[in-house]
Every structure is written in structure tokens, then in C-alpha cells.
Design a protein around this motif. Sequence first.
Motif, PDB file in Angstrom:
ATOM      1  N   LEU A 277       0.838  -1.187   0.000  1.00 43.26           N
ATOM      2  CA  LEU A 277       0.000   0.000   0.000  1.00 43.26           C
ATOM      3  C   LEU A 277       0.883   1.250   0.000  1.00 43.26           C
ATOM      4  CD1 LEU A 277      -2.671  -0.924   2.717  1.00 43.26           C
ATOM      5  CD2 LEU A 277      -2.631  -1.513   0.275  1.00 43.26           C
ATOM      6  N   SER A 278       0.379   2.284  -0.610  1.00 39.07           N
ATOM      7  CA  SER A 278       1.067   3.568  -0.536  1.00 39.07           C
ATOM      8  C   SER A 278       0.070   4.652  -0.180  1.00 39.07           C
ATOM      9  CB  SER A 278       1.788   3.889  -1.844  1.00 39.07           C
ATOM     10  OG  SER A 278       0.857   3.984  -2.893  1.00 39.07           O
ATOM     11  N   CYS A 279       0.564   5.696   0.420  1.00 37.62           N
ATOM     12  CA  CYS A 279      -0.258   6.829   0.831  1.00 37.62           C
ATOM     13  C   CYS A 279       0.472   8.094   0.407  1.00 37.62           C
ATOM     14  CB  CYS A 279      -0.481   6.795   2.337  1.00 37.62           C
ATOM     15  SG  CYS A 279      -1.347   8.235   2.999  1.00 37.62           S
ATOM     16  N   ALA A 280      -0.054   8.746  -0.601  1.00 33.64           N
ATOM     17  CA  ALA A 280       0.556   9.969  -1.112  1.00 33.64           C
ATOM     18  C   ALA A 280      -0.110  11.180  -0.477  1.00 33.64           C
ATOM     19  CB  ALA A 280       0.419  10.029  -2.622  1.00 33.64           C
ATOM     20  N   ALA A 281       0.715  12.085   0.021  1.00 30.85           N
ATOM     21  CA  ALA A 281       0.204  13.290   0.665  1.00 30.85           C
ATOM     22  C   ALA A 281       0.363  14.483  -0.261  1.00 30.85           C
ATOM     23  CB  ALA A 281       0.938  13.540   1.968  1.00 30.85           C
ATOM     24  N   SER A 282      -0.560  15.411  -0.143  1.00 31.24           N
ATOM     25  CA  SER A 282      -0.476  16.653  -0.903  1.00 31.24           C
ATOM     26  C   SER A 282      -0.958  17.799  -0.034  1.00 31.24           C
ATOM     27  CB  SER A 282      -1.317  16.567  -2.184  1.00 31.24           C
ATOM     28  OG  SER A 282      -2.677  16.336  -1.867  1.00 31.24           O
ATOM     29  N   GLY A 283      -0.599  18.995  -0.446  1.00 36.14           N
ATOM     30  CA  GLY A 283      -1.035  20.171   0.290  1.00 36.14           C
ATOM     31  C   GLY A 283      -0.032  20.655   1.312  1.00 36.14           C
TER      32      GLY A 283
END
Length: 129
Positions: free
Chosen positions: A19-25
Amino acid sequence: VQLQACGGGLVQAGGSLSLSCAASGRTISSYHMGWFRQAPGKEREFVAAISWSGGSTNYADSVKGRFTISRDNAKNTVYLQMNSLKPEDTAVYYCAADRVIGVEAALPPNKDQSRYDYWGQGTQVTVSS
């Protein structure tokens, strides 16, 4: 911080998923990051967490030795490598961010989901027997 988890799917028992979790902002370099999961009819539970630097990790007993959490702050992404999957790992998996300021940064990453400030939308993991 917006979090987008992906990588879930259907796998046979004994298999692996990443699983991957990409963050933005906002950069996640000042956040401890965690993975949680919620199985049908059950409460959401802690899976794994990693400190802002990646130097400290925490795992639920049920996944210790099978799952590995890691992060790449340059890519603003957190990962969960899941090996030797079992049917009881079936759940929606969520990533979450816990902003740490000052002395909090020296504390281990939290298992307590109430400490997390931002949550992703979840990705389904199904393990067939």
C-alpha cells in the motif's frame, strides 16, 4: 494535508500487497504517519506507525513480523508492505497523519487514532483463504 491511499486489492492467503499513501497540500516531514484498518462489523484499529524521520516504528502485535511501514519524505509518501497475508487482514486500510511539534517529535509514533489529525479515504484489502 490531503492523503490518498492506494494499492489495495484481492490476494490469496500467504500473498503480499504493498500500500502507498501519497500526501499533498503540505509536506509530511513534520508528521508521524500511521496505518489503520477497519474490518466489516468491527471498529477501526491500529496497524502500524512511523515517526516523522522514519527512525521509529510501531506495530500492532497481529501484524508484527509480517508488515513493514516505511516513508519517503522527499516523495511525500508512506508505504505499508504486507507479507504473509491472512484472511483476518481483510479490511479497509486508512493512512493518517499526526502533526508533531516541538517535544512531540521526540515521542514514538502513536497507536491512538484520536491523535491523528488527517485521514485518507481508505483502500480495500481482501485476503481469500
